[in-house]
Design a protein around this motif. Structure first.
Motif, short mmCIF file in Angstrom:
data_model
loop_
_atom_site.label_atom_id
_atom_site.label_comp_id
_atom_site.label_asym_id
_atom_site.label_seq_id
_atom_site.Cartn_x
_atom_site.Cartn_y
_atom_site.Cartn_z
N LEU A 186 -21.74 5.29 22.10
CA LEU A 186 -20.51 4.51 22.25
C LEU A 186 -19.81 4.28 20.91
O LEU A 186 -18.59 4.14 20.88
CB LEU A 186 -20.82 3.15 22.90
N GLY A 187 -20.55 4.26 19.84
CA GLY A 187 -19.96 4.04 18.53
C GLY A 187 -19.39 5.29 17.88
O GLY A 187 -18.78 5.22 16.81
N HIS A 188 -19.54 6.44 18.53
CA HIS A 188 -19.04 7.69 17.95
C HIS A 188 -17.52 7.69 17.94
O HIS A 188 -16.86 7.22 18.87
CB HIS A 188 -19.57 8.89 18.76
N VAL A 189 -16.93 8.23 16.91
CA VAL A 189 -15.48 8.25 16.72
C VAL A 189 -14.76 8.98 17.86
O VAL A 189 -13.59 8.68 18.15
CB VAL A 189 -15.12 8.84 15.34
N ALA A 190 -15.44 9.89 18.54
CA ALA A 190 -14.81 10.66 19.62
C ALA A 190 -14.68 9.87 20.92
O ALA A 190 -13.96 10.28 21.81
CB ALA A 190 -15.61 11.94 19.88
N VAL A 191 -15.36 8.73 21.01
CA VAL A 191 -15.32 7.93 22.24
C VAL A 191 -14.06 7.08 22.23
O VAL A 191 -13.90 6.19 21.39
CB VAL A 191 -16.58 7.04 22.39
N GLY A 192 -13.18 7.36 23.19
CA GLY A 192 -11.92 6.62 23.27
C GLY A 192 -11.95 5.48 24.26
O GLY A 192 -11.10 4.60 24.25
N GLY A 193 -12.97 5.46 25.12
CA GLY A 193 -13.11 4.41 26.11
C GLY A 193 -14.38 4.63 26.90
O GLY A 193 -15.03 5.67 26.77
N PHE A 194 -14.73 3.65 27.69
CA PHE A 194 -15.99 3.67 28.43
C PHE A 194 -15.76 3.15 29.84
O PHE A 194 -15.28 2.03 30.00
CB PHE A 194 -17.01 2.80 27.68
N MET A 195 -16.06 3.98 30.84
CA MET A 195 -15.99 3.50 32.21
C MET A 195 -17.35 2.89 32.54
O MET A 195 -18.37 3.54 32.43
CB MET A 195 -15.67 4.60 33.21
N THR A 196 -17.34 1.62 32.92
CA THR A 196 -18.58 0.88 33.12
C THR A 196 -18.61 0.18 34.47
O THR A 196 -17.57 -0.23 34.99
CB THR A 196 -18.78 -0.16 32.00
N VAL B 176 -13.06 0.03 24.17
CA VAL B 176 -12.35 -0.52 25.32
C VAL B 176 -12.95 0.06 26.59
O VAL B 176 -13.58 1.12 26.58
CB VAL B 176 -10.82 -0.24 25.23
N MET B 177 -12.78 -0.66 27.70
CA MET B 177 -13.47 -0.30 28.92
C MET B 177 -12.55 -0.16 30.13
O MET B 177 -11.58 -0.90 30.25
CB MET B 177 -14.52 -1.36 29.25
N ALA B 178 -12.92 0.76 31.00
CA ALA B 178 -12.39 0.83 32.36
C ALA B 178 -13.50 0.23 33.21
O ALA B 178 -14.64 0.68 33.16
CB ALA B 178 -12.13 2.28 32.77
N THR B 179 -13.20 -0.82 33.94
CA THR B 179 -14.24 -1.57 34.64
C THR B 179 -14.27 -1.24 36.12
O THR B 179 -13.25 -1.21 36.79
CB THR B 179 -14.02 -3.08 34.45
N TRP B 180 -15.49 -0.99 36.63
CA TRP B 180 -15.69 -0.63 38.04
C TRP B 180 -16.97 -1.30 38.54
O TRP B 180 -17.99 -0.66 38.71
CB TRP B 180 -15.81 0.88 38.16
N ALA C 274 -9.14 -2.98 34.81
CA ALA C 274 -9.88 -2.93 36.08
C ALA C 274 -9.45 -1.74 36.92
O ALA C 274 -8.26 -1.48 37.09
CB ALA C 274 -9.66 -4.23 36.85
N VAL C 275 -10.43 -1.03 37.48
CA VAL C 275 -10.17 0.09 38.38
C VAL C 275 -9.65 -0.42 39.72
O VAL C 275 -8.87 0.25 40.38
CB VAL C 275 -11.45 0.94 38.56
N GLY C 276 -10.08 -1.60 40.12
CA GLY C 276 -9.57 -2.19 41.36
C GLY C 276 -10.61 -2.43 42.44
O GLY C 276 -10.26 -2.71 43.58
N ALA C 277 -11.89 -2.34 42.10
CA ALA C 277 -12.93 -2.65 43.07
C ALA C 277 -12.83 -4.13 43.43
O ALA C 277 -12.75 -4.98 42.56
CB ALA C 277 -14.31 -2.34 42.50
N LYS C 278 -12.81 -4.41 44.72
CA LYS C 278 -12.63 -5.79 45.18
C LYS C 278 -13.82 -6.35 45.94
O LYS C 278 -14.02 -7.55 45.98
CB LYS C 278 -11.39 -5.90 46.08
N VAL C 279 -14.59 -5.47 46.58
CA VAL C 279 -15.66 -5.90 47.47
C VAL C 279 -16.99 -5.34 46.98
O VAL C 279 -17.10 -4.13 46.74
CB VAL C 279 -15.38 -5.40 48.91
#
Length: 136
Positions: free
Chosen positions: A3-13, A29-33, A55-60
């Motif tokens: 995650l700390g590598h310079v090539a990582v632009g974001g993380f989907m978690t 920065v994160m995309a959250t799911w 947020a990706v939009g998971a609701k349930v």
């Protein structure tokens, strides 16, 4: 390290607490799911409080519905939009990355000798060893 590598632009978690903390510590920065349980609360922290995620939009929680249910599905188009937003530059993206970087620095300081996390772990060890007179 990844995650700390310079090539990582974001993380989907999925917003599990460990992966959330690892991303914060790495300044990513994160995309959250989230899928179930505390992951939805962790998502609110990342997206609404810290403002370092989208947020990706998971609701349930999928624990309570069939994963193929319309309620549980997140559309591919929504995922694409969120990934683009996480990877974007511009004022909003730059601010998100700046906040993530500041939090990363705070996390690093917390684990250094004398930092809050370092000192608290030291106290836990002392307590477990029976050296707890200073904790009373």
């Amino acid at each position: 390290m990844i995650l700390g590598h310079v090539a990582v632009g974001g993380f989907m978690t999925h917003c599990g607490w460990n992966s959330t903390l690892e991303a914060i510590a790495a300044g990513v920065v994160m995309a959250t799911w989230p899928r179930f349980g505390d992951q939805f609360v962790n998502e609110r922290l990342v997206v609404d409080v810290l403002r370092i995620g989208v947020a990706v939009g998971a609701k349930v929680p999928t624990l309570f519905v069939d994963e193929m249910s319309e309620k549980a599905l997140v559309k591919g188009e929504e995922v694409r939009k969120v990934v683009e937003k996480v990877m974007q530059g511009g004022e909003e993206g730059d601010e998100r990355r700046k906040r993530a970087s500041v939090l990363s620095e705070k996390a690093r300081k917390a684990i250094e000798v004398g930092g809050s996390s370092f000192e608290n772990v030291k106290k836990i060890i002392q307590f477990a060893k029976g050296e707890n007179k200073h904790l009373e």
